[in-house]
Write a protein that holds these residues in place. Sequence first.
Motif, PDB file in Angstrom:
ATOM      1  N   THR A  89      22.014 -19.764  71.056  1.00 32.92           N
ATOM      2  CA  THR A  89      22.128 -19.250  72.120  1.00 32.92           C
ATOM      3  C   THR A  89      22.065 -17.727  71.749  1.00 32.92           C
ATOM      4  OG1 THR A  89      24.703 -19.113  71.270  1.00 32.92           O
ATOM      5  CG2 THR A  89      24.059 -20.754  72.860  1.00 32.92           C
ATOM      6  N   ARG A  90      22.541 -16.577  72.405  1.00 36.91           N
ATOM      7  CA  ARG A  90      22.405 -15.132  71.858  1.00 36.91           C
ATOM      8  C   ARG A  90      23.408 -14.931  70.865  1.00 36.91           C
ATOM      9  NH1 ARG A  90      19.071 -11.965  73.739  1.00 36.91           N
ATOM     10  NH2 ARG A  90      18.767 -13.150  75.437  1.00 36.91           N
ATOM     11  N   ARG A  91      24.601 -15.694  71.003  1.00 32.68           N
ATOM     12  CA  ARG A  91      25.553 -15.439  69.904  1.00 32.68           C
ATOM     13  C   ARG A  91      25.040 -16.087  68.682  1.00 32.68           C
ATOM     14  NH1 ARG A  91      32.128 -16.435  70.729  1.00 32.68           N
ATOM     15  NH2 ARG A  91      32.452 -15.782  68.772  1.00 32.68           N
ATOM     16  N   GLN A  92      24.688 -17.342  68.799  1.00 33.60           N
ATOM     17  CA  GLN A  92      24.315 -18.037  67.660  1.00 33.60           C
ATOM     18  C   GLN A  92      23.258 -17.223  66.620  1.00 33.60           C
ATOM     19  OE1 GLN A  92      23.684 -21.632  69.516  1.00 33.60           O
ATOM     20  NE2 GLN A  92      25.474 -22.585  68.776  1.00 33.60           N
ATOM     21  N   ALA A  93      22.310 -16.835  67.553  1.00 31.34           N
ATOM     22  CA  ALA A  93      21.129 -16.260  67.016  1.00 31.34           C
ATOM     23  C   ALA A  93      21.495 -14.982  66.043  1.00 31.34           C
ATOM     24  CB  ALA A  93      20.153 -15.751  68.031  1.00 31.34           C
ATOM     25  N   ALA A  94      22.756 -14.313  66.599  1.00 28.52           N
ATOM     26  CA  ALA A  94      23.016 -13.138  65.844  1.00 28.52           C
ATOM     27  C   ALA A  94      23.946 -13.450  64.650  1.00 28.52           C
ATOM     28  CB  ALA A  94      24.039 -12.380  66.773  1.00 28.52           C
ATOM     29  N   GLY A  95      24.294 -14.861  64.496  1.00 27.62           N
ATOM     30  CA  GLY A  95      24.983 -15.304  63.320  1.00 27.62           C
ATOM     31  C   GLY A  95      24.177 -15.420  62.022  1.00 27.62           C
ATOM     32  N   GLU A  96      25.070 -16.261  61.003  1.00 28.12           N
ATOM     33  CA  GLU A  96      24.351 -16.516  59.783  1.00 28.12           C
ATOM     34  C   GLU A  96      23.554 -17.565  59.695  1.00 28.12           C
ATOM     35  OE1 GLU A  96      27.413 -16.153  56.842  1.00 28.12           O
ATOM     36  OE2 GLU A  96      27.580 -14.044  57.091  1.00 28.12           O
ATOM     37  N   GLU A  97      23.891 -18.451  60.737  1.00 29.16           N
ATOM     38  CA  GLU A  97      22.929 -19.918  60.626  1.00 29.16           C
ATOM     39  C   GLU A  97      21.708 -19.788  61.259  1.00 29.16           C
ATOM     40  OE1 GLU A  97      25.489 -22.712  62.530  1.00 29.16           O
ATOM     41  OE2 GLU A  97      27.202 -22.681  61.023  1.00 29.16           O
ATOM     42  N   TRP A  98      21.232 -18.624  61.814  1.00 30.19           N
ATOM     43  CA  TRP A  98      19.851 -18.528  62.123  1.00 30.19           C
ATOM     44  C   TRP A  98      19.310 -17.329  61.712  1.00 30.19           C
ATOM     45  CZ3 TRP A  98      17.321 -22.243  65.557  1.00 30.19           C
ATOM     46  CH2 TRP A  98      18.300 -23.202  66.240  1.00 30.19           C
ATOM     47  N   ARG A  99      17.823 -17.518  61.467  1.00 28.61           N
ATOM     48  CA  ARG A  99      16.977 -16.409  60.906  1.00 28.61           C
ATOM     49  C   ARG A  99      15.957 -15.919  61.940  1.00 28.61           C
ATOM     50  NH1 ARG A  99      12.116 -16.833  58.295  1.00 28.61           N
ATOM     51  NH2 ARG A  99      12.244 -18.938  57.769  1.00 28.61           N
ATOM     52  N   ARG A 100      15.805 -14.686  62.104  1.00 29.94           N
ATOM     53  CA  ARG A 100      14.933 -14.301  63.098  1.00 29.94           C
ATOM     54  C   ARG A 100      13.518 -14.179  62.258  1.00 29.94           C
ATOM     55  NH1 ARG A 100      13.038  -8.972  64.340  1.00 29.94           N
ATOM     56  NH2 ARG A 100      12.590  -8.523  66.646  1.00 29.94           N
ATOM     57  N   THR A 101      12.515 -14.787  62.930  1.00 33.73           N
ATOM     58  CA  THR A 101      10.947 -14.666  62.478  1.00 33.73           C
ATOM     59  C   THR A 101      10.254 -13.678  62.906  1.00 33.73           C
ATOM     60  OG1 THR A 101      10.215 -16.533  63.996  1.00 33.73           O
ATOM     61  CG2 THR A 101      11.074 -17.143  61.969  1.00 33.73           C
ATOM     62  N   SER A 102      10.575 -13.452  64.181  1.00 32.99           N
ATOM     63  CA  SER A 102       9.609 -12.190  64.988  1.00 32.99           C
ATOM     64  C   SER A 102      10.589 -11.767  66.115  1.00 32.99           C
ATOM     65  CB  SER A 102       8.075 -12.691  65.181  1.00 32.99           C
ATOM     66  OG  SER A 102       8.218 -13.926  65.830  1.00 32.99           O
ATOM     67  N   LYS A 103       9.991 -11.103  66.871  1.00 35.36           N
ATOM     68  CA  LYS A 103      10.897 -10.905  68.157  1.00 35.36           C
ATOM     69  C   LYS A 103      11.229 -11.787  68.869  1.00 35.36           C
ATOM     70  CE  LYS A 103      10.894  -7.230  71.964  1.00 35.36           C
ATOM     71  NZ  LYS A 103      10.161  -6.357  72.678  1.00 35.36           N
ATOM     72  N   GLY A 104      12.485 -12.086  69.212  1.00 37.22           N
ATOM     73  CA  GLY A 104      12.771 -13.378  70.116  1.00 37.22           C
ATOM     74  C   GLY A 104      12.486 -14.589  69.711  1.00 37.22           C
ATOM     75  N   ARG A 105      12.248 -14.717  68.175  1.00 40.33           N
ATOM     76  CA  ARG A 105      12.035 -16.043  67.801  1.00 40.33           C
ATOM     77  C   ARG A 105      12.918 -16.314  66.450  1.00 40.33           C
ATOM     78  NH1 ARG A 105       8.144 -19.744  70.222  1.00 40.33           N
ATOM     79  NH2 ARG A 105       6.887 -18.304  71.900  1.00 40.33           N
ATOM     80  N   TYR A 106      13.547 -17.618  66.411  1.00 42.54           N
ATOM     81  CA  TYR A 106      14.307 -17.977  65.264  1.00 42.54           C
ATOM     82  C   TYR A 106      14.150 -19.206  64.830  1.00 42.54           C
ATOM     83  CZ  TYR A 106      16.703 -14.088  67.658  1.00 42.54           C
ATOM     84  OH  TYR A 106      17.069 -12.680  68.110  1.00 42.54           O
ATOM     85  N   VAL A 107      14.519 -19.427  63.635  1.00 42.61           N
ATOM     86  CA  VAL A 107      14.619 -20.695  62.983  1.00 42.61           C
ATOM     87  C   VAL A 107      16.053 -20.730  62.368  1.00 42.61           C
ATOM     88  CG1 VAL A 107      12.068 -20.980  62.363  1.00 42.61           C
ATOM     89  CG2 VAL A 107      13.678 -20.056  60.828  1.00 42.61           C
ATOM     90  N   PRO A 108      16.387 -22.311  62.202  1.00 42.55           N
ATOM     91  CA  PRO A 108      17.490 -22.375  61.224  1.00 42.55           C
ATOM     92  C   PRO A 108      17.645 -21.613  59.979  1.00 42.55           C
ATOM     93  CG  PRO A 108      17.054 -24.385  62.222  1.00 42.55           C
ATOM     94  CD  PRO A 108      16.021 -23.483  62.546  1.00 42.55           C
ATOM     95  N   ALA A 109      18.700 -20.888  59.502  1.00 39.50           N
ATOM     96  CA  ALA A 109      18.692 -20.337  58.072  1.00 39.50           C
ATOM     97  C   ALA A 109      18.296 -21.114  57.050  1.00 39.50           C
ATOM     98  CB  ALA A 109      20.118 -19.758  58.092  1.00 39.50           C
ATOM     99  N   TYR A 110      18.456 -22.294  57.150  1.00 44.61           N
ATOM    100  CA  TYR A 110      18.381 -23.258  55.752  1.00 44.61           C
ATOM    101  C   TYR A 110      16.737 -23.063  55.580  1.00 44.61           C
ATOM    102  CZ  TYR A 110      17.366 -27.058  59.399  1.00 44.61           C
ATOM    103  OH  TYR A 110      16.935 -27.688  60.157  1.00 44.61           O
TER     104      TYR A 110
END
Length: 346
Positions: free
Chosen positions: A26-47
């Motif tokens: 979710t947008r809130r989860q994406a802003a947290g520490e458990e997700w890592r932004r790879t490029s604009k609008g794209r994310y992977v788990p922080a691990y």
Amino acid sequence: MKLSGLVRDGVVVPVPVDPSGRSGPTRRQAAGEEWRRTSKGRYVPAYVDPALPAQRIVEAAVLLPGHGAVTGWAGLHWAGGRWFDGLGPDGRTALPVPLALGRNRVVRPRPGLALSEEWLDPAEVVRIDGLPATAHARSVCFEVRRARSLAQAVTAVDMAAFSDLASIEEIRRHAQRHLQGRPHVSRIARALDLADENAWSPREVSMRLAWSREHPRPLCNVPIFAPDGSHLLTPDLFDPDHGVIGEYDGLVHVGNGRLVRDLEREELARDLGLELVTMVAADNTDQRAFLSRLAAAYRRADGRRSRGSWTLDQPGWWIDTSTVERRRALSEAQRARWLPRQVARP
């Protein structure tokens, strides 16, 4: 580019934000520490480790347009190229991931990417486990044309051949058919003239090129046999006309029987009337000491070699694996027996 069909263990495809939280954060989860932004609008788990070559490739590939593909070292690594790890000659610096975009600029330059806007024929794109990559010969040519030295260019050719991804002739044909008039294409011909399909590591390539500057070009990993057909040894390099063999050794030899094996190898070489010269890791930064040892080996070997104690004639039980074509023709059982070096980790 959507990579929903990608199937490869150990990699995670970046996903966009999902308000429901089912297919992405979710947008809130994406802003947290458990997700890592790879490029604009794209994310992977922080691990997920961003330093792994395959993961870096996937994170870059999501930026591709529908007609694009990864190329260069990234395409060769994804295809199974053992020695294409995405690191520079120092073994530490991460190389940018090369992307072939075709003639339309649809991806903005950014750190970590090397963008190519040369014309891209759709027939030159293959899908490997769901990820688009340029044909192996094109990927090799990309590496050769961007190489910072002739040695790096030759290494790219040799190591693509090592993994049977492209033969020297396939690379030559690709360059002749598709790259005439392109920048730096002359580097390909120079690299192919010095390339060998039977080199087993980048360090062997470096040793061979240094050797060839002042002495006849040696053979790569050619098996040496006794007159009765038994296998004696397969040195990294061998000049049969002068009786000089070369080995690259980057290990510090303490314990575990390694030193004993080295001494036995040297003793066998002497018994065969051959001179052995070794290149060590320290020679990579300054090759003068190695060249001095090599010249001394040639002087010692001059006039005292006994050819009757060994031969390069292969007995009937031996299977020649010295070229890409011959290795590709092997059965799976034959590959397991005769090509253990290709499955071992570098």
